[in-house]
Design a protein around this motif. Structure first.
Motif, PDB file in Angstrom:
ATOM      1  N   THR A   7      11.631  47.660 -29.061  1.00 36.87           N
ATOM      2  CA  THR A   7      12.323  47.141 -27.887  1.00 36.87           C
ATOM      3  C   THR A   7      12.325  45.615 -27.933  1.00 36.87           C
ATOM      4  O   THR A   7      11.748  45.005 -28.830  1.00 36.87           O
ATOM      5  CB  THR A   7      11.638  47.616 -26.595  1.00 36.87           C
ATOM      6  OG1 THR A   7      10.245  47.252 -26.627  1.00 36.87           O
ATOM      7  CG2 THR A   7      11.747  49.118 -26.441  1.00 36.87           C
ATOM      8  N   TYR A  63      10.730  42.025 -20.563  1.00 33.29           N
ATOM      9  CA  TYR A  63      10.136  43.170 -19.862  1.00 33.29           C
ATOM     10  C   TYR A  63      10.276  42.974 -18.359  1.00 33.29           C
ATOM     11  O   TYR A  63      10.435  41.856 -17.865  1.00 33.29           O
ATOM     12  CB  TYR A  63       8.666  43.378 -20.240  1.00 33.29           C
ATOM     13  CG  TYR A  63       7.736  42.227 -19.910  1.00 33.29           C
ATOM     14  CD1 TYR A  63       7.196  42.083 -18.635  1.00 33.29           C
ATOM     15  CD2 TYR A  63       7.391  41.296 -20.884  1.00 33.29           C
ATOM     16  CE1 TYR A  63       6.342  41.035 -18.336  1.00 33.29           C
ATOM     17  CE2 TYR A  63       6.538  40.243 -20.597  1.00 33.29           C
ATOM     18  CZ  TYR A  63       6.019  40.118 -19.323  1.00 33.29           C
ATOM     19  OH  TYR A  63       5.189  39.066 -19.020  1.00 33.29           O
ATOM     20  N   ARG A  73      18.608  47.744 -21.230  1.00 31.34           N
ATOM     21  CA  ARG A  73      17.652  47.633 -22.321  1.00 31.34           C
ATOM     22  C   ARG A  73      18.335  48.010 -23.629  1.00 31.34           C
ATOM     23  O   ARG A  73      19.334  48.730 -23.649  1.00 31.34           O
ATOM     24  CB  ARG A  73      16.416  48.500 -22.088  1.00 31.34           C
ATOM     25  CG  ARG A  73      16.638  49.994 -22.168  1.00 31.34           C
ATOM     26  CD  ARG A  73      15.352  50.753 -21.868  1.00 31.34           C
ATOM     27  NE  ARG A  73      15.563  52.197 -21.840  1.00 31.34           N
ATOM     28  CZ  ARG A  73      14.657  53.074 -21.408  1.00 31.34           C
ATOM     29  NH1 ARG A  73      13.488  52.658 -20.958  1.00 31.34           N
ATOM     30  NH2 ARG A  73      14.927  54.371 -21.421  1.00 31.34           N
ATOM     31  N   THR A  95      17.298  49.169 -27.702  1.00 32.26           N
ATOM     32  CA  THR A  95      16.288  49.629 -28.651  1.00 32.26           C
ATOM     33  C   THR A  95      16.850  49.518 -30.063  1.00 32.26           C
ATOM     34  O   THR A  95      17.957  49.986 -30.331  1.00 32.26           O
ATOM     35  CB  THR A  95      15.889  51.085 -28.371  1.00 32.26           C
ATOM     36  OG1 THR A  95      15.477  51.206 -27.004  1.00 32.26           O
ATOM     37  CG2 THR A  95      14.755  51.524 -29.289  1.00 32.26           C
ATOM     38  N   GLY A 109      11.253  45.773 -22.959  1.00 27.54           N
ATOM     39  CA  GLY A 109      12.621  45.833 -23.458  1.00 27.54           C
ATOM     40  C   GLY A 109      13.671  45.859 -22.375  1.00 27.54           C
ATOM     41  O   GLY A 109      14.844  46.101 -22.647  1.00 27.54           O
ATOM     42  N   SER A 142      11.246  52.455 -34.209  1.00 29.50           N
ATOM     43  CA  SER A 142      12.037  51.768 -33.188  1.00 29.50           C
ATOM     44  C   SER A 142      11.279  50.596 -32.583  1.00 29.50           C
ATOM     45  O   SER A 142      10.054  50.496 -32.688  1.00 29.50           O
ATOM     46  CB  SER A 142      12.462  52.745 -32.093  1.00 29.50           C
ATOM     47  OG  SER A 142      11.322  53.298 -31.454  1.00 29.50           O
TER      48      SER A 142
END
Length: 459
Positions: free
Chosen positions: A431, A435, A419, A421, A446, A429
């Motif tokens: 993502t 998913y 993942r 970020t 993310g 933040s």
């Protein structure tokens, strides 16, 4: 009552819906034959079960609100208590069977256009998986030797005029980054309709509208396209869904629409975000806590009478106490979604993760799209690699990446997750769009899953 005493067939009944067709309780389409009189002006009748909506009134609540909102085109809806007598071979003496509560929703088609004083010869398309890209392999003119209606319908189902030249002209313009989006938007779209449609979906939290659950309509003698909403039962569900998973990921505010080339280009401009904000402010004066509560009080007795008994009771995931609890919370959904909308304006925009690539025999390259920030703040990325989707024991974590790319050593065979970020200078933040959905249908935003095979192939 229509054709109750008829002795010969007067309609064809079929199962309707995409993902909903896999549900234990089906939705149905009743297509009346040409010799049969219309039912309330309709020749095709859709009976929606809304099996993923435990309240069974979210769609009706949405369309009843649309009646009160300027610049939107809605659909007539009503509750239906359905009984079916199956008289197929061997069942001639069968009795009527209770199929429970349905919502009859008017189907947008040529008859719908005529009934609503719209152009029945106009263009009408139902979005199946449509993010306003050109889709050159699918979307072609009918006169093109390579035209394939089945391929076309994977992106857009044709419900009106079959001359697709105007549609393709619009898509060419939307995807032409050499032409300003202002000139394209003003030529092909009605700002009031577009921003009202977008604001309404954002406020009620109708998240499943990024690429589907809407129609595009254009009158014959106009270049403009109008959004017609369809299937809004994913709305009004923030409280209930956050009980299962408090992480909303990208599915809120303007972030939810960033995957569409049209919405991305429009929302990138401050003047258009201001127009959206003005529409949201206007709709918050129409969609109020008090009015929503009054509307729910009308629907509740119908649902309690019909859905809390067999056969619907078998498939509801809420008991009466939980049902009443959610009913009490739904009037506050708009303010929940408004807060998430404001938050989305401060965050970097979501992006897509690319599949890992094996390079030079002994390395893996991970890359992703660059994120975008409305205030042009600097964005850095944190990369995480792990064997579990909860990232409890990461194999590698690298923070402060300035570019959307990182290379690692080759991994041993097995299943992995990664993942990324994005974080802007203000500390907000974001993502990725990707998913991972676990066995309990909880989305882990993310996250991208991949496998390294014994021979080193990465899939």
């Amino acid at each position: 009552e229509l054709g109750y005493s008829a002795m010969i067939p007067n309609a064809v009944v079929s199962i309707r819906g995409a993902t909903s067709s896999n549900h234990a309780q089906k939705s149905y389409k009743i297509s009346l034959m040409k010799s049969t009189e219309p039912w309330r002006g309709q020749k095709t009748i859709a009976l929606n079960k809304h099996g993923y909506d435990n309240m069974r009134f979210r769609n009706k609540l949405s369309f009843d609100y649309i009646k009160q909102i300027p610049d939107m085109i809605g659909l007539r809806t009503q509750f239906v208590h359905l009984y079916v007598k199956d008289k197929t071979e061997g069942l001639e003496n069968s009795r009527f069977v209770d199929y429970g509560l349905f919502t009859q929703v008017e189907l947008p088609n040529k008859t719908y256009l005529k009934n609503h004083k719209l152009d029945s010869n106009g263009h009408l398309y139902k979005a199946m998986y449509f993010e306003f890209y050109r889709y050159e392999e699918n979307l072609k003119l009918k006169t093109d030797p390579a035209y394939d209606e089945a391929l076309f319908s994977q992106i857009l189902e044709i419900k009106g005029n079959e001359d697709h030249a105007k549609l393709l002209d619009m898509l060419d313009a939307v995807n032409d980054y050499g032409t300003s989006i202002e000139s394209t938007f003003e030529k092909y779209f009605d700002a009031d309709n577009y921003f009202t449609w977008l604001a309404f979906n954002i406020l009620i939290g109708s998240i499943d509208t990024q690429s589907q659950n809407f129609y595009l309509y254009s009158p014959t003698n106009s270049e403009k396209w109008y959004f017609i909403p369809w299937d809004l039962d994913s709305g009004w569900g923030r409280y209930e869904s956050e009980k299962i998973s408090p992480d909303t990921g990208f599915e809120a505010g303007v972030m939810n629409y960033w995957g569409s080339v049209l919405h991305k280009r429009v929302l990138a401009l401050p003047k258009y975000r201001k127009m959206l904000d003005d529409k949201i402010t206007s709709l918050r004066n129409i969609i109020t806590v008090e009015k929503t509560r009054e509307m729910i009080e009308i629907y509740k007795p119908v649902v309690l009478q019909h859905s809390f008994k067999m056969p619907d009771l078998m498939y509801l995931k809420l008991n009466i106490q939980q049902f009443n609890e959610v009913c009490d919370e739904i009037p506050y959904e708009v303010e929940r979604n408004y807060a998430l909308y404001l938050d989305s304006l401060e965050k970097p925009m979501p992006f897509y993760l690319n599949p890992p690539e094996r390079i030079d025999g002994n390395k893996l390259r991970f890359s992703w799209e660059a994120s975008y920030d409305f205030d042009a703040e600097n964005i850095t990325y944190t990369f995480e690699l792990c064997r579990d989707y909860l990232f409890k024991k990461p194999i590698q974590v690298v923070s402060g990446l300035d570019i959307p790319l990182i290379e690692t050593e080759m991994l041993s065979p097995g299943q992995y997750f990664y993942r990324v970020t994005a974080k802007n200078s203000s500390g907000h933040s974001q993502t990725a769009f990707d998913y991972y959905e676990d066995a309990k249908y909880v989305k882990h935003y993310g996250v991208r899953c991949f496998y390294v095979l014994e021979d080193g192939e990465v899939i």
